[in-house]
Design an enzyme around this catalytic site. Structure first.
Site, mmCIF file in Angstrom:
data_model
loop_
_atom_site.group_PDB
_atom_site.id
_atom_site.type_symbol
_atom_site.label_atom_id
_atom_site.label_comp_id
_atom_site.label_asym_id
_atom_site.label_seq_id
_atom_site.Cartn_x
_atom_site.Cartn_y
_atom_site.Cartn_z
ATOM 1 N N ILE A 152 0.828 -1.207 0.000
ATOM 2 C CA ILE A 152 0.000 0.000 0.000
ATOM 3 C C ILE A 152 0.867 1.264 0.000
ATOM 4 C CG2 ILE A 152 -1.892 1.233 1.154
ATOM 5 C CD1 ILE A 152 -2.554 -1.620 -0.116
ATOM 6 N N GLY A 236 -6.622 6.789 -11.939
ATOM 7 C CA GLY A 236 -5.283 6.549 -11.390
ATOM 8 C C GLY A 236 -4.308 6.141 -12.481
ATOM 9 N N GLN A 330 22.511 4.406 -20.500
ATOM 10 C CA GLN A 330 23.449 4.001 -21.554
ATOM 11 C C GLN A 330 24.145 5.210 -22.177
ATOM 12 O OE1 GLN A 330 23.913 0.809 -21.919
ATOM 13 N NE2 GLN A 330 25.430 0.931 -23.547
ATOM 14 N N GLU A 357 -0.979 -0.108 -10.063
ATOM 15 C CA GLU A 357 -2.305 0.244 -10.596
ATOM 16 C C GLU A 357 -2.682 -0.633 -11.792
ATOM 17 O OE1 GLU A 357 -3.529 4.227 -10.312
ATOM 18 O OE2 GLU A 357 -2.417 4.528 -8.464
HETATM 19 N N1 CAA Z 1 -15.165 1.128 -14.205
HETATM 20 C C1 CAA Z 1 -16.244 0.774 -13.482
HETATM 21 N N2 CAA Z 1 -16.586 -0.510 -13.285
HETATM 22 C C2 CAA Z 1 -15.794 -1.486 -13.797
HETATM 23 C C3 CAA Z 1 -14.646 -1.171 -14.544
HETATM 24 C C4 CAA Z 1 -14.330 0.198 -14.749
HETATM 25 N N3 CAA Z 1 -13.253 0.568 -15.451
HETATM 26 N N4 CAA Z 1 -14.047 -2.307 -14.925
HETATM 27 C C5 CAA Z 1 -14.797 -3.317 -14.445
HETATM 28 N N5 CAA Z 1 -15.838 -2.814 -13.767
HETATM 29 C C6 CAA Z 1 -16.929 -3.560 -13.122
HETATM 30 C C7 CAA Z 1 -17.573 -4.423 -14.171
HETATM 31 O O1 CAA Z 1 -18.576 -3.707 -14.853
HETATM 32 C C8 CAA Z 1 -18.111 -5.584 -13.383
HETATM 33 O O2 CAA Z 1 -19.367 -5.282 -12.823
HETATM 34 P P1 CAA Z 1 -20.723 -5.927 -13.468
HETATM 35 O O3 CAA Z 1 -20.538 -7.404 -13.376
HETATM 36 O O4 CAA Z 1 -21.801 -5.374 -12.594
HETATM 37 O O5 CAA Z 1 -20.752 -5.440 -14.860
HETATM 38 C C9 CAA Z 1 -17.136 -5.717 -12.219
HETATM 39 O O6 CAA Z 1 -16.433 -4.479 -12.147
HETATM 40 C C10 CAA Z 1 -16.168 -6.854 -12.425
HETATM 41 O O7 CAA Z 1 -15.444 -6.629 -13.607
HETATM 42 P P2 CAA Z 1 -14.697 -7.802 -14.373
HETATM 43 O O8 CAA Z 1 -15.655 -8.923 -14.625
HETATM 44 O O9 CAA Z 1 -14.004 -7.206 -15.541
HETATM 45 O O10 CAA Z 1 -13.666 -8.291 -13.247
HETATM 46 P P3 CAA Z 1 -12.426 -9.287 -13.316
HETATM 47 O O11 CAA Z 1 -12.374 -10.071 -12.075
HETATM 48 O O12 CAA Z 1 -12.427 -10.043 -14.612
HETATM 49 O O13 CAA Z 1 -11.153 -8.289 -13.244
HETATM 50 C C11 CAA Z 1 -9.381 -6.913 -14.041
HETATM 51 C C12 CAA Z 1 -10.835 -7.403 -14.179
HETATM 52 C C13 CAA Z 1 -9.263 -5.864 -15.130
HETATM 53 C C14 CAA Z 1 -8.352 -8.017 -14.281
HETATM 54 C C15 CAA Z 1 -9.187 -6.286 -12.631
HETATM 55 O O14 CAA Z 1 -9.184 -7.278 -11.630
HETATM 56 C C16 CAA Z 1 -7.923 -5.479 -12.513
HETATM 57 O O15 CAA Z 1 -7.881 -4.325 -12.942
HETATM 58 N N6 CAA Z 1 -6.859 -6.057 -11.904
HETATM 59 C C17 CAA Z 1 -5.666 -5.295 -11.566
HETATM 60 C C18 CAA Z 1 -5.761 -4.781 -10.170
HETATM 61 C C19 CAA Z 1 -5.091 -3.470 -9.991
HETATM 62 O O16 CAA Z 1 -5.058 -2.615 -10.864
HETATM 63 N N7 CAA Z 1 -4.553 -3.261 -8.801
HETATM 64 C C20 CAA Z 1 -3.940 -2.017 -8.490
HETATM 65 C C21 CAA Z 1 -3.661 -1.933 -7.048
HETATM 66 S S1 CAA Z 1 -3.751 -0.288 -6.483
HETATM 67 C C22 CAA Z 1 -2.250 0.405 -6.700
HETATM 68 O O17 CAA Z 1 -1.350 -0.115 -7.285
HETATM 69 C C23 CAA Z 1 -2.209 1.775 -6.147
HETATM 70 C C24 CAA Z 1 -0.929 2.137 -5.540
HETATM 71 O O18 CAA Z 1 -0.767 2.004 -4.343
HETATM 72 C C25 CAA Z 1 0.103 2.773 -6.386
#
Ligand code: CAA
Length: 379
Positions: A152, A236, A330, A357
């Site tokens: 985090i 983000g 480099q 992210e």
């Molecule tokens: N906006 C709003 N809603 C969204 C969305 C978006 N961009 N993308 C997906 N959703 C919603 C979908 O509509 C869905 O809802 P419904 O079923 O009601 O339609 C729900 O979310 C689930 O979506 P998916 O079926 O696409 O979910 P998934 O399990 O297949 O996952 C994924 C999709 C893109 C792989 C996602 O898990 C992902 O982005 N993974 C990466 C995680 C990530 O980015 N982590 C970052 C950590 S934070 C960080 O790094 C911050 C820091 O400290 C620097």
């Protein structure tokens, strides 16, 4: 750039050069974050760029915001990241919070008095964020949170946390989003990570043991936490892209300056065609990344967030930051590999931009899903 953006960036450039740059090498070595620098950025008005003035924000556009992040990242990727994550928390509160939640938590964040952090990832749920296991069980007047969060950004220095936890069954639909505060009973910090880069920005584990969260700190309603998280991440990811552009631009500027001053074989090394090709590619890739970040930011300003463009901007700008900073080392050769010049720090800071992210592999997954959806009629 319009007049306001030019003025904003010029002043910010001076602020960063005078206030942040002198500490960067030492603080990178010591892993030291300076709250006074962050609060100074707040006084400068860049810790809540896009938030409405009603909540202490500057009320500017997302394009203005990406210029701001680029400028700060040219001096310090970690301070730019602290602002971007805190701003993501603000956008989430502004978009999904009640009027009461906004009034309570936003002003301290927009002013830079406090920092915000975003807690989605867990040890076994990084890319597969919907597999998170932290639970939030209903109890009288609120919820009891149990579990832990990993990697985090700003863990320990942030005061307000957006935490995703499971209130329902498996998968995305069982996830809810909560507002937690540093000092909440049952909320403690685990180990501080030792990292390759981003050394001035602390990364920590969060631990919840029967941590009580009042009902009023639930965002939207139960089961909508994954949508809150994904909506926040769209913005983000554009911000991380902008930081990548700043990182690339600084590495390019350092490379050009060095190539013009360094003499070998009786001429400046800039005049060797091999180096010219390298510098031209670095400049072209940086500019292409900037344009993609701006295209994604424009979609946000038009209130029509294009998730595909947000992922493309993050992917392109951060892969470019990695390649441009590597090439900068480099170009500088032996000294580039030492801390005498800042390029090695920017190369270390660039690496994790390809991971946070959503890894750049996840960005490709998101882009491919959009491509498939857009072309379903061909199937
Ligand atoms: N906006 C709003 N809603 C969204 C969305 C978006 N961009 N993308 C997906 N959703 C919603 C979908 O509509 C869905 O809802 P419904 O079923 O009601 O339609 C729900 O979310 C689930 O979506 P998916 O079926 O696409 O979910 P998934 O399990 O297949 O996952 C994924 C999709 C893109 C792989 C996602 O898990 C992902 O982005 N993974 C990466 C995680 C990530 O980015 N982590 C970052 C950590 S934070 C960080 O790094 C911050 C820091 O400290 C620097």
């Amino acid at each position: 750039m319009n007049e306001l953006q030019k003025e904003l960036c010029l002043g910010l450039k001076k602020f960063c050069r005078d206030t942040i740059e002198p500490h960067m090498e030492e603080d990178d070595h010591d892993g030291k974050f300076r709250m006074d620098i962050f609060q100074g950025l707040g006084k400068y008005g860049v810790t809540g760029v896009t938030l409405p003035e009603e909540f202490g924000g500057a009320g500017l556009s997302c394009i203005d915001y990406v210029y701001v992040l680029e400028e700060i990242a040219k001096v310090s990727v970690p301070y730019a990241v602290t602002i971007s994550v805190s701003s993501m928390v603000q956008s989430i509160l502004n978009e999904y919070g009640t009027q009461e939640q906004k009034q309570k938590y936003l002003p301290a964040l927009t002013s830079g008095e406090e920092i915000g952090a975003f807690a989605l990832s867990e040890s076994h749920a990084g890319s597969d964020a919907a597999g998170l296991k932290t639970t939030a069980k209903k109890t009288e007047g609120g919820y009891l949170l149990n579990g832990s969060k990993m990697w985090i950004t700003s863990g320990g220095i942030a005061k307000t946390y957006i935490v995703m936890a499971r209130t329902g069954g498996e998968g995305a639909k069982g996830v809810s989003a909560f507002i937690l505060r540093d000092g909440d009973i049952g909320f403690t910090y685990g180990k501080k990570e030792k990292k390759m880069g981003w050394k001035t920005s602390p990364t920590r584990e969060l631990i919840f043991e029967n941590c009580f969260v009042p009902e009023g700190n639930l965002l939207l309603s139960e089961g909508r936490g994954f949508t809150v998280a994904m909506g926040g991440l769209d913005r983000g990811r554009v911000a991380i892209g902008a930081i990548g552009v700043g990182c690339s631009q600084r590495a390019l500027d350092e490379s050009i300056k060095y190539a013009l001053s360094r003499q070998q074989f009786k001429q400046c090394i800039f005049d060797f065609q091999g180096l010219q090709f390298m510098l031209s590619d670095m400049a072209t890739e940086t500019e292409a990344s900037r344009l993609l970040v701006h295209a994604a930011a424009k979609s946000i300003d038009a209130k029509n967030t294009n998730s595909k463009l947000c992922s493309m901007a993050k992917l392109k700008a951060t892969d470019t930051a990695m390649s441009v900073t590597t090439d900068a080392v480099q170009v500088l050769g032996g000294v580039g590999y030492t801390s005498e010049y800042p390029v090695e720090r920017f190369m270390r800071d660039a690496k994790v931009l390809q991971i946070v992210e959503g890894t750049n592999q996840i960005q490709r997954v998101v882009i491919a899903r959009h491509l498939k959806k857009e072309n379903e009629h061909h199937a």
